[in-house]
Each structure stands twice: as C-alpha cells, then as structure tokens.
Design an enzyme around this catalytic site. Structure first.
Site, PDB file in Angstrom:
ATOM      1  N   GLU A  45      39.640  39.531  43.161  1.00 45.51           N
ATOM      2  CA  GLU A  45      39.779  38.230  43.159  1.00 45.51           C
ATOM      3  C   GLU A  45      39.472  36.961  43.478  1.00 45.51           C
ATOM      4  O   GLU A  45      37.767  36.760  43.097  1.00 45.51           O
ATOM      5  CB  GLU A  45      40.555  38.005  44.560  1.00 45.51           C
ATOM      6  CG  GLU A  45      41.374  39.486  45.118  1.00 45.51           C
ATOM      7  CD  GLU A  45      42.926  39.186  44.449  1.00 45.51           C
ATOM      8  OE1 GLU A  45      43.140  38.112  44.989  1.00 45.51           O
ATOM      9  OE2 GLU A  45      43.319  40.202  43.964  1.00 45.51           O
ATOM     10  N   GLY A  46      40.061  35.915  42.903  1.00 47.94           N
ATOM     11  CA  GLY A  46      39.541  34.413  42.932  1.00 47.94           C
ATOM     12  C   GLY A  46      38.954  34.132  41.541  1.00 47.94           C
ATOM     13  O   GLY A  46      38.335  32.985  41.627  1.00 47.94           O
ATOM     14  N   CYS A  47      38.877  34.907  40.470  1.00 43.26           N
ATOM     15  CA  CYS A  47      38.687  34.472  39.242  1.00 43.26           C
ATOM     16  C   CYS A  47      40.233  33.811  38.569  1.00 43.26           C
ATOM     17  O   CYS A  47      41.718  34.771  38.582  1.00 43.26           O
ATOM     18  CB  CYS A  47      38.655  35.471  38.457  1.00 43.26           C
ATOM     19  SG  CYS A  47      37.063  35.845  38.829  1.00 43.26           S
ATOM     20  N   VAL A  48      40.580  33.128  37.779  1.00 45.82           N
ATOM     21  CA  VAL A  48      41.437  32.456  37.278  1.00 45.82           C
ATOM     22  C   VAL A  48      41.805  33.442  35.581  1.00 45.82           C
ATOM     23  O   VAL A  48      42.592  33.992  36.100  1.00 45.82           O
ATOM     24  CB  VAL A  48      41.816  30.954  36.472  1.00 45.82           C
ATOM     25  CG1 VAL A  48      42.621  31.210  35.405  1.00 45.82           C
ATOM     26  CG2 VAL A  48      41.250  29.954  37.450  1.00 45.82           C
ATOM     27  N   SER A  49      40.116  34.218  35.402  1.00 50.77           N
ATOM     28  CA  SER A  49      40.772  35.246  33.990  1.00 50.77           C
ATOM     29  C   SER A  49      40.667  36.427  34.671  1.00 50.77           C
ATOM     30  O   SER A  49      40.098  36.075  35.494  1.00 50.77           O
ATOM     31  CB  SER A  49      39.380  34.752  32.905  1.00 50.77           C
ATOM     32  OG  SER A  49      38.633  33.438  32.692  1.00 50.77           O
TER      33      SER A  49
END
Length: 142
Positions: A45-49
């Site tokens: 969680e928290g990654c755009v990719s």
C-alpha cells in the site's frame, strides 16, 4: 553487490542518466517473482506503481527475514532491488538498524526521484520494517 559497493558505483557515475540506467539494470536482476503471488494481498500500500512483497522467516538462531519483491515499473524495480540488498537475509535487529534514509541520500536518490516514487520507496521501507518488528516481537515472546 554489497551496499557500500553500490554507493561507490552510484558516486562514480557522473550523470543521472547513467544512474537511472543502473537502477533499471538492478531491477532486471531481481530474482523471478511468481505471477501467482502478484495479488492484492501481497501488494504494498502507498505505492503508485504496483509493488508486490513476500517475506519468509528463515528459522535459525537468530531468525532472519528473506524478502522477494517485484514491481511493474522499471525504476521502482531498481528501488526494490536496493531494498532487498539492504534487508533480505538479515535479522530483525539488523533490518531495524539500517539507516535507509542515509543510504537513500548517499545514493543521491532523494534529489532525483519524483515525490510519488519517494513515497513508494518509504511505503516499501515501512512494510519491510513492520515485518521485522513483528518477527522481533514474536521471537521475544517465545
């Protein structure tokens, strides 16, 4: 590649184009990540990719965490490779003792990454450290 050797290599490269190429090459060298494990449950969680993370406890004395990870973005795969070098195969105490912010700065990444990639890097670090803290708590409870 040891972390210090990685820092030395990054410092040796004069421009960011070469450093980005090195990051991409590091990502290409990641161990194979099973397609069947690229699930929402394993996504950080928290990654755009998309970044997927697995961890296994290597039962020994002391226990160590082995991480596998992958991403669908080339630069992020390189960041994943750096984190695996910093954390995988280490004890919870060793993982928690790594000054990842210092490493990040010594590699010169702080100035070069977009805020979204930096946030994703921080999210990966938090997840890996969280797993180390959980293993440490579990080991101390025994």
């Amino acid at each position: 590649m040891e972390l210090q050797r990685l820092v030395d290599t990054f410092e040796f490269l004069d421009n960011w184009e070469d450093r980005y190429r090195l990051l991409i090459d590091l990502g290409k060298d990641l161990p194979e990540f099973p397609e069947s494990k690229k699930t929402e449950e394993n996504r950080v969680e928290g990654c755009v990719s998309n970044v997927w993370l697995l961890s296994d406890v290597n039962e020994g004395e002391p226990p160590r965490l082995d991480f596998k990870a992958d991403s669908d973005a080339f630069i992020v795969k390189g960041l994943v490779a750096i984190l695996l070098k910093a954390y995988s195969g280490r004890t919870p105490e060793e993982i928690l003792a790594v000054d990842i912010e210092d490493l990040f700065n010594r590699l010169g990444l702080a100035q070069q990454l977009t805020p979204n990639r930096r946030d994703g890097f921080v999210a990966m670090v938090k997840e890996m450290r969280s797993r180390a803290q959980a293993l440490r708590a579990e080991s101390h409870a025994k």
